[in-house]
Design a protein around this motif. Structure first.
Motif, PDB file in Angstrom:
ATOM      1  N   HIS A 162       0.818  -1.221   0.000  1.00 40.14           N
ATOM      2  CA  HIS A 162       0.000   0.000   0.000  1.00 40.14           C
ATOM      3  C   HIS A 162       0.847   1.264   0.000  1.00 40.14           C
ATOM      4  N   THR A 163       2.186   1.121   0.095  1.00 41.06           N
ATOM      5  CA  THR A 163       3.069   2.281   0.205  1.00 41.06           C
ATOM      6  C   THR A 163       3.999   2.369  -0.992  1.00 41.06           C
ATOM      7  N   TRP A 164       4.122   3.580  -1.521  1.00 41.44           N
ATOM      8  CA  TRP A 164       5.005   3.882  -2.645  1.00 41.44           C
ATOM      9  C   TRP A 164       6.192   4.675  -2.101  1.00 41.44           C
ATOM     10  N   LEU A 165       7.360   4.044  -2.072  1.00 41.18           N
ATOM     11  CA  LEU A 165       8.570   4.658  -1.533  1.00 41.18           C
ATOM     12  C   LEU A 165       9.387   5.308  -2.648  1.00 41.18           C
ATOM     13  N   PRO A 166      10.211   6.306  -2.317  1.00 36.19           N
ATOM     14  CA  PRO A 166      11.097   6.897  -3.322  1.00 36.19           C
ATOM     15  C   PRO A 166      11.962   5.828  -3.989  1.00 36.19           C
TER      16      PRO A 166
END
Length: 452
Positions: A162-166
């Motif tokens: 669910h998380t989009w990291l750099p």
């Protein structure tokens, strides 16, 4: 020296034991072929940015293998990736994560494999090791390979949660037929895939991000402007001093990625259980996540957020409420602000039930009048003379669950579940009065008798 009479000696031994315990669980960023992870053991990226191990979300009794920011950087537990989203374990001490046949595999209490990197044996002919990077990417490499030059056998960036990291990507690869999408948690205590997803336009004709509630699109970022480096429907990016977005497309793949201008900035995008994408940045001074922006801006723009017979309200403390005469299907989920299960009737309509039994008297159902509502989908227009005739038509149709009447648009009949309802403000001109069919036992505002 008499150690028994020297309190400092005992204190120093205690500190040494605490250090060794911490050292054993936190010193390595790698799970090698002869190592495993279980219980409270974790691995930490080389720079101390991310940590991976077992965690339990909220009051849940289930455990998952997940990744979170190191507590030295972010004091609040913030999960950014989950391996076994749909297959939790109940005992983290008898479950184990280890390398098996060249794959990273999670075994549960019964020593049954419940999650794996699922690489073919031809890909992992030798031994392998899993390494947690400071980027938040968990990579599986061939043992002895050069970490800086060799391609990983598998990486968590190719399997986002669910998380989009750099540095991670949202997009697709036409060669491998792989799609990289964000998928919300089911609730704050259940990381299983929820209803809402964020993905790159699957048609590939336009470079924009879209939101889905299952198969229904409800928001898009607008087209990507490569010169201005913004999405047309996200003007906040123009003022964004945190992120630098990039769009890459070629014959094999298309994807969006981003970086942070200041490498010390701790920031992330989250596909929230509310159906909104959130841009969050950690504020060390106040020890909290700061919401920079979210889309869609209005909560009720999320398609069918409240489920069947649930009504969305932008100004209410709770985003969703059940219509009068209905109650949440799952009180537990609603308490966690996960509303997709919708609402169920407290009392079933009686008119059609008595008709089916052949009873001489059929108790008339009543219709609850709800003002300033957006109308549900899939309406059927019926030509009538007035509102009374519109109500009678609905009453005499056992599949009719609601009706609405307006002198300009006429009579609208609704059947089945009522979806995507919204309670509008009193000043909004688009609001309409909706009449919801309920059982005759409830003392409600307006009733329509079949004999009228």
């Amino acid at each position: 020296m008499d150690t028994k009479s020297n309190p400092k000696f005992g204190f120093n031994i205690l500190l040494l034991c605490l250090f060794l315990k911490s050292h054993i669980s936190l010193a390595s960023d790698t799970i090698s072929a002869d190592e495993s992870l279980s219980g409270d053991q974790t691995i930490v990226s080389a720079g101390g940015v991310f940590e991976l191990g077992f965690f339990k979300p909220g009051n849940s009794s289930n455990y998952y293998i997940g990744m979170w920011y190191s507590r030295q950087l972010v004091s609040l537990e913030t999960i950014v990736w989950v391996a076994n989203r749909e297959t939790p374990v109940s005992d983290r001490f008898s479950s184990v994560l280890r390398i098996s046949d060249g794959n990273l595999v999670l075994f549960n209490e019964s020593n049954t494999p419940i999650w794996s990197t699922k690489l073919a044996s031809t890909t992992t002919s030798g031994s392998a090791q899993a390494v947690l990077l400071d980027s938040g990417n968990l990579v599986l490499r061939a043992d002895g390979s050069n970490a800086s030059t060799s391609e990983p056998l598998w990486q968590s960036f190719d399997h986002p949660a669910h998380t989009w990291l750099p540095g991670a990507r949202i997009g697709f690869n036409t060669v491998t037929n792989q799609t990289l999408i964000l998928t919300s948690w089911k609730s704050s205590e259940d990381p299983a895939p929820g209803l809402f997803t964020l993905e790159l336009d699957p048609n590939g004709s336009n470079a924009y991000l879209i939101f889905w509630n299952r198969s229904r699109q409800y928001w898009s970022s607008g087209a990507w402007d490569a010169n201005s480096r913004i999405f047309s429907r996200v003007p906040e990016i123009r003022l964004n001093y945190i992120y630098k977005f990039s769009y890459v497309t070629n014959k094999n793949e298309s994807y969006f990625t981003y970086s942070v201008y200041n490498p010390k900035t701790i920031s992330r995008f989250v596909m929230h259980t509310s159906g909104q994408i959130q841009q969050l940045t950690w504020l060390e001074i106040s020890s909290k996540w700061n919401l920079f922006w979210n889309q869609p801006r209005k909560q009720c723009e999320v398609y069918n957020l409240c489920g069947a017979f649930g009504s969305c309200n932008e100004v209410s403390t709770a985003s969703c409420n059940c219509l009068t005469g209905f109650e949440p299907k799952s009180e537990i989920e609603w308490n966690l602000r996960a509303y997709s299960s919708g609402c169920s009737r407290i009392t079933n309509p009686q008119y059609c039930n008595t008709a089916a039994t052949g009873a001489k008297y059929r108790a008339p159902d009543v219709f609850q009048e709800i003002r300033f509502m957006s109308l549900p989908e899939n309406n059927q227009s019926v030509v009538v003379g007035d509102i009374s005739e519109c109500g009678s038509i609905c009453l005499n149709s056992c599949s009719c669950t609601a009706y609405a009447y307006d002198s300009s648009t006429g009579c609208s009949i609704f059947t089945g579940d009522l979806l995507n309802l919204q309670q509008l403000g009193t000043g909004e001109r688009s609001g309409t009065t909706l009449y919801i069919r309920l059982g005759s036992a409830l003392p409600l505002i307006k009733s329509v008798n079949a004999n009228k």
